[in-house]
Motif scaffolding. Structure first.
Motif, PDB file in Angstrom:
ATOM      1  N   ASN A 170       0.791  -1.242   0.000  1.00 26.06           N
ATOM      2  CA  ASN A 170       0.000   0.000   0.000  1.00 26.06           C
ATOM      3  C   ASN A 170       0.819   1.287   0.000  1.00 26.06           C
ATOM      4  O   ASN A 170       0.257   2.379  -0.066  1.00 26.06           O
ATOM      5  CB  ASN A 170      -1.018   0.007   1.151  1.00 26.06           C
ATOM      6  CG  ASN A 170      -0.399   0.131   2.537  1.00 26.06           C
ATOM      7  OD1 ASN A 170       0.720   0.617   2.714  1.00 26.06           O
ATOM      8  ND2 ASN A 170      -1.146  -0.303   3.549  1.00 26.06           N
ATOM      9  N   ARG A 171       2.135   1.169   0.034  1.00 20.50           N
ATOM     10  CA  ARG A 171       2.966   2.378   0.154  1.00 20.50           C
ATOM     11  C   ARG A 171       2.836   3.330  -1.036  1.00 20.50           C
ATOM     12  O   ARG A 171       2.779   4.541  -0.857  1.00 20.50           O
ATOM     13  CB  ARG A 171       4.438   1.981   0.316  1.00 20.50           C
ATOM     14  CG  ARG A 171       4.787   1.464   1.680  1.00 20.50           C
ATOM     15  CD  ARG A 171       6.254   1.125   1.801  1.00 20.50           C
ATOM     16  NE  ARG A 171       6.487   0.315   2.985  1.00 20.50           N
ATOM     17  CZ  ARG A 171       7.266  -0.749   3.021  1.00 20.50           C
ATOM     18  NH1 ARG A 171       7.910  -1.139   1.931  1.00 20.50           N
ATOM     19  NH2 ARG A 171       7.403  -1.437   4.137  1.00 20.50           N
ATOM     20  N   SER A 172       2.834   2.778  -2.226  1.00 21.74           N
ATOM     21  CA  SER A 172       2.866   3.636  -3.416  1.00 21.74           C
ATOM     22  C   SER A 172       1.515   3.717  -4.117  1.00 21.74           C
ATOM     23  O   SER A 172       1.425   4.147  -5.266  1.00 21.74           O
ATOM     24  CB  SER A 172       3.929   3.125  -4.402  1.00 21.74           C
ATOM     25  OG  SER A 172       3.636   1.789  -4.797  1.00 21.74           O
ATOM     26  N   ALA A 173       0.470   3.338  -3.426  1.00 23.35           N
ATOM     27  CA  ALA A 173      -0.862   3.301  -4.044  1.00 23.35           C
ATOM     28  C   ALA A 173      -1.375   4.699  -4.351  1.00 23.35           C
ATOM     29  O   ALA A 173      -1.128   5.658  -3.616  1.00 23.35           O
ATOM     30  CB  ALA A 173      -1.836   2.595  -3.103  1.00 23.35           C
ATOM     31  N   GLU A 174      -2.081   4.791  -5.453  1.00 25.02           N
ATOM     32  CA  GLU A 174      -2.785   6.028  -5.791  1.00 25.02           C
ATOM     33  C   GLU A 174      -4.118   6.013  -5.065  1.00 25.02           C
ATOM     34  O   GLU A 174      -4.917   5.087  -5.242  1.00 25.02           O
ATOM     35  CB  GLU A 174      -2.985   6.122  -7.302  1.00 25.02           C
ATOM     36  CG  GLU A 174      -3.588   7.441  -7.736  1.00 25.02           C
ATOM     37  CD  GLU A 174      -3.646   7.589  -9.235  1.00 25.02           C
ATOM     38  OE1 GLU A 174      -4.508   8.348  -9.723  1.00 25.02           O
ATOM     39  OE2 GLU A 174      -2.829   6.941  -9.930  1.00 25.02           O
ATOM     40  N   LEU A 175      -4.350   7.026  -4.261  1.00 21.97           N
ATOM     41  CA  LEU A 175      -5.520   7.023  -3.391  1.00 21.97           C
ATOM     42  C   LEU A 175      -6.560   8.038  -3.853  1.00 21.97           C
ATOM     43  O   LEU A 175      -6.229   9.109  -4.352  1.00 21.97           O
ATOM     44  CB  LEU A 175      -5.099   7.338  -1.948  1.00 21.97           C
ATOM     45  CG  LEU A 175      -4.092   6.372  -1.330  1.00 21.97           C
ATOM     46  CD1 LEU A 175      -3.747   6.824   0.078  1.00 21.97           C
ATOM     47  CD2 LEU A 175      -4.624   4.949  -1.332  1.00 21.97           C
ATOM     48  N   ALA A 176      -7.809   7.660  -3.643  1.00 11.45           N
ATOM     49  CA  ALA A 176      -8.914   8.557  -3.963  1.00 11.45           C
ATOM     50  C   ALA A 176      -8.896   9.764  -3.024  1.00 11.45           C
ATOM     51  O   ALA A 176      -8.357   9.711  -1.912  1.00 11.45           O
ATOM     52  CB  ALA A 176     -10.235   7.800  -3.837  1.00 11.45           C
ATOM     53  N   THR A 177      -9.501  10.834  -3.476  1.00  6.26           N
ATOM     54  CA  THR A 177      -9.602  12.040  -2.659  1.00  6.26           C
ATOM     55  C   THR A 177     -10.300  11.726  -1.345  1.00  6.26           C
ATOM     56  O   THR A 177     -11.338  11.066  -1.318  1.00  6.26           O
ATOM     57  CB  THR A 177     -10.396  13.121  -3.409  1.00  6.26           C
ATOM     58  OG1 THR A 177      -9.724  13.415  -4.642  1.00  6.26           O
ATOM     59  CG2 THR A 177     -10.494  14.392  -2.577  1.00  6.26           C
ATOM     60  N   GLY A 178      -9.694  12.175  -0.261  1.00  5.76           N
ATOM     61  CA  GLY A 178     -10.303  11.994   1.053  1.00  5.76           C
ATOM     62  C   GLY A 178      -9.801  10.806   1.841  1.00  5.76           C
ATOM     63  O   GLY A 178     -10.041  10.726   3.050  1.00  5.76           O
ATOM     64  N   VAL A 179      -9.106   9.866   1.193  1.00  7.72           N
ATOM     65  CA  VAL A 179      -8.552   8.722   1.920  1.00  7.72           C
ATOM     66  C   VAL A 179      -7.389   9.204   2.787  1.00  7.72           C
ATOM     67  O   VAL A 179      -6.500   9.921   2.323  1.00  7.72           O
ATOM     68  CB  VAL A 179      -8.063   7.612   0.963  1.00  7.72           C
ATOM     69  CG1 VAL A 179      -7.398   6.479   1.745  1.00  7.72           C
ATOM     70  CG2 VAL A 179      -9.228   7.073   0.126  1.00  7.72           C
ATOM     71  N   VAL A 180      -7.405   8.816   4.042  1.00  5.29           N
ATOM     72  CA  VAL A 180      -6.399   9.235   5.024  1.00  5.29           C
ATOM     73  C   VAL A 180      -5.482   8.059   5.331  1.00  5.29           C
ATOM     74  O   VAL A 180      -5.950   6.930   5.471  1.00  5.29           O
ATOM     75  CB  VAL A 180      -7.089   9.717   6.319  1.00  5.29           C
ATOM     76  CG1 VAL A 180      -6.055  10.026   7.398  1.00  5.29           C
ATOM     77  CG2 VAL A 180      -7.951  10.934   6.040  1.00  5.29           C
ATOM     78  N   ARG A 181      -4.198   8.321   5.450  1.00  2.00           N
ATOM     79  CA  ARG A 181      -3.244   7.274   5.851  1.00  2.00           C
ATOM     80  C   ARG A 181      -2.980   7.338   7.357  1.00  2.00           C
ATOM     81  O   ARG A 181      -2.726   8.411   7.901  1.00  2.00           O
ATOM     82  CB  ARG A 181      -1.905   7.445   5.125  1.00  2.00           C
ATOM     83  CG  ARG A 181      -1.889   6.954   3.699  1.00  2.00           C
ATOM     84  CD  ARG A 181      -0.476   7.052   3.130  1.00  2.00           C
ATOM     85  NE  ARG A 181      -0.385   6.536   1.779  1.00  2.00           N
ATOM     86  CZ  ARG A 181      -0.128   5.272   1.477  1.00  2.00           C
ATOM     87  NH1 ARG A 181       0.080   4.392   2.431  1.00  2.00           N
ATOM     88  NH2 ARG A 181      -0.069   4.881   0.218  1.00  2.00           N
ATOM     89  N   CYS A 182      -3.023   6.177   8.000  1.00  2.00           N
ATOM     90  CA  CYS A 182      -2.597   6.043   9.395  1.00  2.00           C
ATOM     91  C   CYS A 182      -1.636   4.862   9.455  1.00  2.00           C
ATOM     92  O   CYS A 182      -2.023   3.727   9.149  1.00  2.00           O
ATOM     93  CB  CYS A 182      -3.782   5.797  10.326  1.00  2.00           C
ATOM     94  SG  CYS A 182      -4.792   7.265  10.654  1.00  2.00           S
TER      95      CYS A 182
END
Length: 204
Positions: free
Chosen positions: A177-189
């Motif tokens: 999951n480190r280099s994943a392209e994320l949708a707007t609003g997804v937060v990383r913890c």
């Protein structure tokens, strides 16, 4: 007047509540002579083990029968953080594990997160022989449940949740999951302490 309805937090299990990938790696290295580390892991087992789909299914059936899954270790701080969150939220586990693993999974949750996880739901995403497997997404389940949040280590599930307006928290610092392209609003913890900080900020 009754008690106010608690918002729902949906939790993934593998590598969010339990150290699953590391246990699979360790078992496969010992059993079949691989030399993998967590950095090598991906959920497509035929490519991980460099075997056919049929062989991967056979190995996975052996692994499921081995009892290893009932011995999974809990992630650091997860229990304490969730016990606190359970005072303000309804905690539900939503997993892609197969239906035949739900009894084992429920026992593991009862033992390791007693009184915290109020319901267990399976998407049966990897259900062998089920024509509807891989069709019932986690996003669809979240919609059915009326969940407000999801905490998951897989970008595809977080992005799917974000697409239907569920606040998604991408959990962990994992190679998948480190280099994943994320949708707007997804937060990383990156860990459960960060999850605590996220919800403390929202409740403050």
């Amino acid at each position: 007047m009754g008690s106010p309805v608690k918002p729902i937090i949906a939790l993934d299990i593998d590598d969010v509540l339990s150290h699953s990938a590391a246990a699979i790696i360790a078992y496969a290295n010992k059993r079949w002579g691989h030399m993998h580390t967590l950095e090598d892991f991906n959920e497509h087992l035929p490519s991980l083990w460099q075997v056919t789909q049929e062989e991967a299914e056979s190995r996975w059936a052996e692994y499921m029968a081995s009892g290893e899954m009932e011995q999974y270790q809990v992630l650091a701080d997860a229990r304490a953080v969730l016990q606190n969150l359970a005072k303000r939220y309804r905690i539900i586990a939503v997993t892609s594990r197969r239906e035949e693993l739900m009894g084992l999974t429920q026992r593991w949750l009862d033992q390791n997160y007693p009184g915290v996880v109020r319901r267990l739901v399976s998407s049966n995403f990897y259900g062998k022989g089920d024509p509807h497997a891989a069709k019932r997404t986690k996003a669809a389940i979240l919609q059915e449940l009326g969940a407000s949040y999801i905490i998951d280590d897989q970008p595809k599930h977080c992005n799917g949740a974000a697409g239907i307006g569920v606040q998604a928290i991408l959990f962990g610092d994992y190679p998948w999951n480190r280099s994943a392209e994320l949708a707007t609003g997804v937060v990383r913890c990156l860990d459960w302490d960060a999850v605590k900080g996220y919800f403390d900020g929202r409740d403050g």
